[in-house]
Motif scaffolding. Structure first.
Motif, PDB file in Angstrom:
ATOM      1  N   VAL A 213       0.830  -1.200   0.000  1.00 35.39           N
ATOM      2  CA  VAL A 213       0.000   0.000   0.000  1.00 35.39           C
ATOM      3  C   VAL A 213       0.869   1.257   0.000  1.00 35.39           C
ATOM      4  O   VAL A 213       0.594   2.220  -0.712  1.00 35.39           O
ATOM      5  N   GLN A 214       1.936   1.254   0.813  1.00 35.68           N
ATOM      6  CA  GLN A 214       2.822   2.419   0.840  1.00 35.68           C
ATOM      7  C   GLN A 214       3.416   2.695  -0.543  1.00 35.68           C
ATOM      8  O   GLN A 214       3.576   3.855  -0.943  1.00 35.68           O
ATOM      9  N   SER A 215       3.701   1.646  -1.279  1.00 35.29           N
ATOM     10  CA  SER A 215       4.318   1.811  -2.602  1.00 35.29           C
ATOM     11  C   SER A 215       3.380   2.477  -3.601  1.00 35.29           C
ATOM     12  O   SER A 215       3.839   3.042  -4.608  1.00 35.29           O
ATOM     13  N   THR A 216       2.071   2.402  -3.337  1.00 29.35           N
ATOM     14  CA  THR A 216       1.108   3.004  -4.263  1.00 29.35           C
ATOM     15  C   THR A 216       0.725   4.419  -3.879  1.00 29.35           C
ATOM     16  O   THR A 216       0.067   5.118  -4.656  1.00 29.35           O
ATOM     17  N   LEU A 217       1.104   4.859  -2.666  1.00 24.29           N
ATOM     18  CA  LEU A 217       0.791   6.219  -2.235  1.00 24.29           C
ATOM     19  C   LEU A 217       1.815   7.203  -2.797  1.00 24.29           C
ATOM     20  O   LEU A 217       2.946   6.840  -3.105  1.00 24.29           O
ATOM     21  N   ASN A 218       1.410   8.449  -2.907  1.00 24.92           N
ATOM     22  CA  ASN A 218       2.315   9.550  -3.264  1.00 24.92           C
ATOM     23  C   ASN A 218       2.909   9.420  -4.658  1.00 24.92           C
ATOM     24  O   ASN A 218       3.978   9.957  -4.934  1.00 24.92           O
ATOM     25  N   LEU A 219       2.232   8.672  -5.544  1.00 22.64           N
ATOM     26  CA  LEU A 219       2.749   8.538  -6.915  1.00 22.64           C
ATOM     27  C   LEU A 219       2.407   9.771  -7.746  1.00 22.64           C
ATOM     28  O   LEU A 219       1.411  10.448  -7.514  1.00 22.64           O
TER      29      LEU A 219
END
Length: 524
Positions: free
Chosen positions: A518-524
């Protein structure tokens, strides 16, 4: 439920064996209340459309001459309240919606040949809700039906027919009181109104530091949302401080800029904090350092009324914190003020009191304001959060009041509602109230603690917990004013060896991979 987070049995992480532990877990899963008109004696099954507010009986007030708390792992919160004289256990329950059931979990002890079974009267706001004969000798639920309006209600459970001889005693034991009713739809994500106050204490932070603009966290000039974990034992709580190898193994499992919340209490000193910061920096991680514990666990007993589970004293919040706590804050903040690995300072975990009205918003606000001002005078680059549990705590009832200082950047909310009344709640009903209170300030909220009990033979399997945690992370981060979520909690011991259905997780739990995803998909 604290660093002291509520375990599967409701006991603190430290396996507190004190018989008199007064821990209230006031849990809200969007619900309401009701005036009681009829009584039945069977527990009603939880429905998917039903939500509930519950208060643990060990948090109800009663004279020590007439009753007292004791440990009971069969009780929902790991403790219960015994009433051995004709007396009333009283407290309050706050319901934001209309409910149609009040459930009292109780058991009793028979004594005598006439009127041998204990009887209780339940009242709501001073009016009789109903009478019950407590014939069960194991925890059983007594249900009262009716309709209660939203709001705060006074509840009372009165033991009516105390009796004792040389060979027996008649008594009543209480586990918890639950008000429940039709669930409302989860509150829609809200954006602070256009009339919200302008951003406070905002500005461009040095590279790598987390800052904020209004309700958004910022990192290197871009909006920053995070999901992460709690790891309260890193610095030495519940065993030795994590080793360098354990720290490296944990941080290596996470995506860059994941935020871990952990304790930075005075009894641990700065040595373990140095290792945490160094290892986190190596793996491009960030940490929230919580500087004290309002529940007084992990040996952090400064100002404690009762160590390992009680409140800090009102005198501590008024001025006592200046003696030991404020110098410790000065030491830690000064040591890491130039280090961007620290995402923010959190002044204290779960301040105030679960039950005592002596803890006022004005008192806790005074502590917050003075501490935040001290931190900002040393370190203007890091954010400052409060560590508040919820608006139901005495001392943090109005978030707009206690978070108003320009030196306070972030509010917090803790919730463990998925397991209460088998509600499977994903978004806490407290969130709507907290966001509404914070909106005029234009400041963000983090879900500083959330968790689900799981294990073999439990209501929720480890796999099912992982799926539900993913839903929580996704739903919470969809709210514009919710800046981050920290799941409770990664530990180095085997949690399943100590409790059947723990909230805690080993470092190889699938939730860590979910947090990374989930963290990897945030702030993109």
């Amino acid at each position: 439920m604290d660093q002291t987070r509520r375990s599967a049995t409701g006991t603190p992480h430290h396996r507190d064996s004190r018989a008199g532990s007064r821990r209230v877990r006031l849990i809200l899963a969007t619900t309401a209340a009701s005036t009681v008109t009829a009584v039945t004696f069977t527990a009603l099954p939880a429905a998917a459309s039903t939500s509930a507010v519950s208060v643990q009986a060990e948090g109800l007030a009663i004279s020590s001459a007439h009753g007292g708390t004791y440990r009971d792992n069969r009780a929902s919160g790991g403790a219960a309240l015994a009433i051995w004289h004709n007396a009333t256990a009283a407290g309050s329950i706050t319901t934001p919606m209309r409910a149609n059931r009040l459930q009292v979990t109780a058991m009793g002890g028979r004594c005598g040949t006439k009127d041998a079974t204990p009887r209780v009267r339940v009242t709501v706001d001073g009016r009789q809700a109903g009478l019950a004969t407590v014939s069960a000798t194991r925890w059983s639920t007594y249900t009262f039906t009716g309709s209660w309006a939203p709001g705060r209600h006074r509840i009372g459970v009165t033991f009516l027919n105390q009796y004792g001889t040389r060979t027996c005693n008649r008594f009543v034991d209480l586990d918890r009181v639950v008000a429940s009713g039709p669930a409302a739809a989860a509150p829609a994500p809200v954006t602070p109104p256009a009339s919200a106050a302008p951003p406070v204490a905002e500005g461009k932070a040095p590279a790598g530091f987390v800052s904020r603009q209004g309700t958004a966290l910022m990192l290197d000039g871009k909006p920053f949302k995070y999901v992460g974990l709690n790891a309260y034992g890193m610095s030495g709580c519940d065993g030795p401080a994590w080793s360098d190898a354990q720290l490296a193994d944990y941080f290596a499992r996470l995506a860059p800029n994941t935020v871990t919340r952990t304790w930075a209490f005075q009894p641990f000193g700065t040595a373990p904090l140095d290792r945490i910061v160094a290892t986190a920096a190596k793996y491009r991680q960030k940490v929230i350092f919580t500087l004290a514990d309002g529940r007084n666990y992990c040996g952090e007993h400064d100002g404690a009324v009762t160590p390992e589970g009680g409140d800090k004293s009102t005198a501590w919040y008024t001025s006592g914190y200046r003696t030991n706590y404020l110098p410790w804050v000065t030491t830690v903040v000064s040591r890491y003020k130039d280090n961007p690995t620290v995402a923010m300072w959190e002044m204290i975990n779960e301040p105030g009191s679960f039950s005592s009205s002596a803890y006022t918003d004005a008192m806790v606000k005074g502590f917050f304001d003075a501490t935040a001002a001290k931190i900002k005078s040393i370190d203007p680059n890091h954010l400052v959060g409060t560590g508040a549990l919820s608006e139901d705590m005495k001392g943090t009832g109005n978030y707009a009041t206690v978070h108003a200082s320009p030196n306070i950047d972030v509010a917090s909310l803790h919730e463990y509602e998925y397991d209460w009344n088998n509600s499977n709640a994903i978004v806490t009903g407290h969130l709507a109230t907290v966001l509404a209170q914070m909106a005029p300030l234009g400041k963000p909220v983090i879900i500083g603690e959330t968790g689900i009990q799981a294990g073999a033979g439990c209501r929720t399997s480890v796999t099912a917990r992982d799926a539900a945690i993913r839903q929580k992370l996704t739903r919470y981060t969809a709210y514009p004013a919710v800046a981050g979520v920290n799941v409770w909690s990664v530990v180095q011991y085997n949690p399943y060896g100590q409790e059947k259905c723990p909230l805690e997780m080993p470092a190889n739990d699938p939730v860590l991979a979910t947090v990374k995803s989930v963290q990897s998909t945030l702030n993109l």
